[in-house]
Design an enzyme around this catalytic site. Structure first.
Site, mmCIF file in Angstrom:
data_model
loop_
_atom_site.group_PDB
_atom_site.id
_atom_site.type_symbol
_atom_site.label_atom_id
_atom_site.label_comp_id
_atom_site.label_asym_id
_atom_site.label_seq_id
_atom_site.Cartn_x
_atom_site.Cartn_y
_atom_site.Cartn_z
ATOM 1 N N GLU A 121 -60.025 37.382 2.636
ATOM 2 C CA GLU A 121 -59.421 37.814 1.371
ATOM 3 C C GLU A 121 -59.645 39.302 1.103
ATOM 4 O O GLU A 121 -60.048 39.692 0.006
ATOM 5 C CB GLU A 121 -59.969 36.971 0.203
ATOM 6 C CG GLU A 121 -59.746 35.473 0.391
ATOM 7 C CD GLU A 121 -60.132 34.647 -0.835
ATOM 8 O OE1 GLU A 121 -60.921 35.137 -1.658
ATOM 9 O OE2 GLU A 121 -59.621 33.521 -0.961
ATOM 10 N N GLU A 267 -57.600 27.891 2.771
ATOM 11 C CA GLU A 267 -58.527 27.204 1.864
ATOM 12 C C GLU A 267 -57.720 26.521 0.762
ATOM 13 O O GLU A 267 -56.818 27.121 0.190
ATOM 14 C CB GLU A 267 -59.491 28.196 1.172
ATOM 15 C CG GLU A 267 -60.390 28.965 2.099
ATOM 16 C CD GLU A 267 -61.313 29.940 1.326
ATOM 17 O OE1 GLU A 267 -61.372 29.883 0.083
ATOM 18 O OE2 GLU A 267 -61.970 30.755 2.001
#
Ligand code: NAG
Ligand code: NAG
Ligand code: NAG
Ligand code: NAG
Length: 491
Positions: A121, A267
């Site tokens: 991220e 995720e």
């Protein structure tokens, strides 16, 4: 056979093949290890096998973890943490990284590495652009190094937070999805590079966070059970935010000319403590909606009837994960920190809601807890001592909306003291707190609030195991050496 018939026949064949795949074949697990007492990799790998889980996503390329995965045939996504991205801007470093962390393990009977996650991220808005410049060159260098090493079948990808795309505030429909303005040129290049290398776009999608971050968010939209007033977008309607978010990405990809780029969900999951919406019941509701859709290859309105590669977040609770985003961060596991399941799940997607197979062979510390001492004479330093305990141990279950909320001051103190005592491996001096604490053999847990016993250190880390064996061996070697020296000197 006419082309159109061949196409139809192929579709039928693909559907048939997809139909027999149990959901567990599509399902991966995120295996994070930010815990004071991580389970030994060998125990975790056995547990993955026992549950039929065939894919894992890691956050590093830890040697002990990869050694434990060797020979298992489990597909692995290894990772380069954000703090190494800078280093990977140098081609030689990238080549070294691939040699040390991929080539060394990736052979027949070794580790079945399928992806390298470059960063985690990195374009989160809260990083203020820290990794904007270093991510794409790192991605290029790693994929090129993989290709040069003869591993072009291993794909480098960047797991991205869903905040790299959005739809304009005045038109929040999936079809209006575009990459975030500040990273749009970067994302366009990256998407091109991924497409050139047949690598997937990896994104993390969290319906839970949509709910957590906005008081007005319609609760039912976070789940998959239908919605009284669905979101209408042209001919498509959306009854859950997961699909809406996914299709916003599909639209953003289409807008840069790659509407068909494969997407991996890096995720997705639901936490079970640390917030009013983080409960076992809601996590179960979420997975009960998600897993059958994955098993049935339901897809989304823009990509209907498609197989979706998905990694759940996460496998285990992690008691030292940063709580900056919220207290729920330490409670994402579908299993507790010790590999015990929290609620029934249906990984197969064929309607068997069962508890996952727990971790086997876990060794615990003795059944000793540490609690507030009701006979303490000086109680004036209670707050300081509780704060100290909670600085070095996880007290996130105490907050409002959490599993242990609502105890009195002394109950709070007992919880904090016990968490600290366990983290410190039940050392005597870890249950004192200026005489405010005492050990006990009576479990203080209630139905809602668990006072855990930690895992014994020897079984918790592979490193500890090896060190324990190296000790006596090293000592023996030293004795032999000393004897030799004495022998030489006496002559
Ligand atoms: C990966 O490779 C590098 C060498 O380039 C090494 O320093 C590092 O420790 C290895 N392991 C991980 C987890 O990155
Ligand atoms: C990003 O900027 C905000 C506001 O200026 C600051 O509070 C935060 O610490 C910064 N974060 C990082 C990772 O630099
Ligand atoms: C992708 O491949 C095309 C065609 O070979 C090339 O022109 C382009 O530069 C490549 N893009 C990236 C970002 O690597
Ligand atoms: C117990 O601790 C929690 C979390 O710090 C706090 O919100 C709560 O008010 C405490 N309860 C009492 C009675 O002090």
């Amino acid at each position: 056979m006419a082309a159109v018939n061949l196409g139809a026949w192929l579709c039928a064949l693909l559907a048939a093949v997809a139909g027999v795949l149990p959901a567990a074949d599509a399902l991966g697990m995120n295996w994070g290890t930010q815990a004071t007492h991580p389970l030994s990799p060998r125990i975790v790998v056995q547990m993955l096998k026992d549950n039929g889980i065939k894919k894992v996503k890691l956050f590093d390329a830890d040697q002990g973890t990869l050694n434990a995965l060797a020979g298992s045939d489990i597909e692995v996504m290894v990772a380069i943490p954000n703090n190494l991205l800078d280093l990977m801007n140098d081609k030689d470093n990238a080549r070294d990284w691939v040699r040390h962390n991929v080539s060394r393990y990736h052979f027949d009977g070794g580790v079945n590495i399928k992806y390298v996650a470059v960063g985690n991220e990195p374009f989160l808005a809260s990083y203020n652009g820290t990794f904007d410049k270093v991510t794409f060159p790192a991605l290029q260098n790693i994929q090129n190094a993989l290709n040069d090493a003869g591993f072009s079948e291993i794909k480098a990808t960047v797991p991205l937070n869903a905040d790299v795309y959005n739809s304009p505030a005045n038109n929040q429909v999936p079809s209006a999805g575009r990459f975030r303005t500040d990273v749009a040129p970067l994302m366009t290049q990256m998407v091109q590079f991924l497409a050139n290398n047949s690598a997937p776009f990896t994104v993390n999608i969290y319906p839970y966070l949509s709910l957590y971050l906005s008081e007005d968010f319609p609760v039912d939209f976070a789940f998959f059970d239908g919605l009284a007033k669905p979101l209408v977008d042209g001919v498509n309607t959306y009854t859950n935010v997961f699909d809406a978010n996914f299709d916003t990405l599909v639209s953003a990809l289409a807008a840069v000319g790659h509407g068909d780029l494969p997407i991996v969900i890096g995720e997705v999951g639901w936490p079970t403590d640390g917030d009013k919406h983080a409960t076992n019941a809601l996590a179960k509701r979420f997975y009960d909606g998600l897993l059958p859709r994955l098993a049935a290859n339901t897809g989304t309105p823009l990509r209907p009837k498609q197989y979706m590669e998905v990694y759940l977040f996460g496998l285990l609770d992690e008691d030292v994960k940063s709580v900056a985003p919220g207290a729920f961060e330490r409670h994402w596991g579908v299993l507790r920190f010790d590999g015990q399941p929290k609620f029934p799940m249906d990984l197969t997607g064929n309607g068997q809601n069962t508890m996952l197979v727990p971790a086997k062979g876990v060794q615990y510390l003795p059944k000793t807890w540490c609690v507030y001492n009701p006979n303490a004479e000086d109680k004036s330093k209670l707050v300081e001592n509780v704060n100290y305990a909670c600085t070095f141990a996880d007290c996130t279950a105490l907050g409002m909306g959490s599993s242990c909320y609502g105890m009195d001051v002394n109950g709070n103190a007992s919880y904090a003291f016990n968490m600290y005592f366990q983290v410190q491996n039940q050392k005597d001096e870890a249950c004192d707190f200026q005489a405010l604490a005492v050990p006990t053999q009576t479990d203080p847990s209630t139905a809602a609030c668990s006072f855990p016993i930690q895992i014994a250190a020897a079984s918790s880390t592979s490193g500890g195991h090896r060190r324990a064996r190296a000790g006596p061996l090293g000592a023996a070697a030293l004795l032999v050496l000393l004897a030799l020296v004495q022998l030489l000197m006496s002559h």
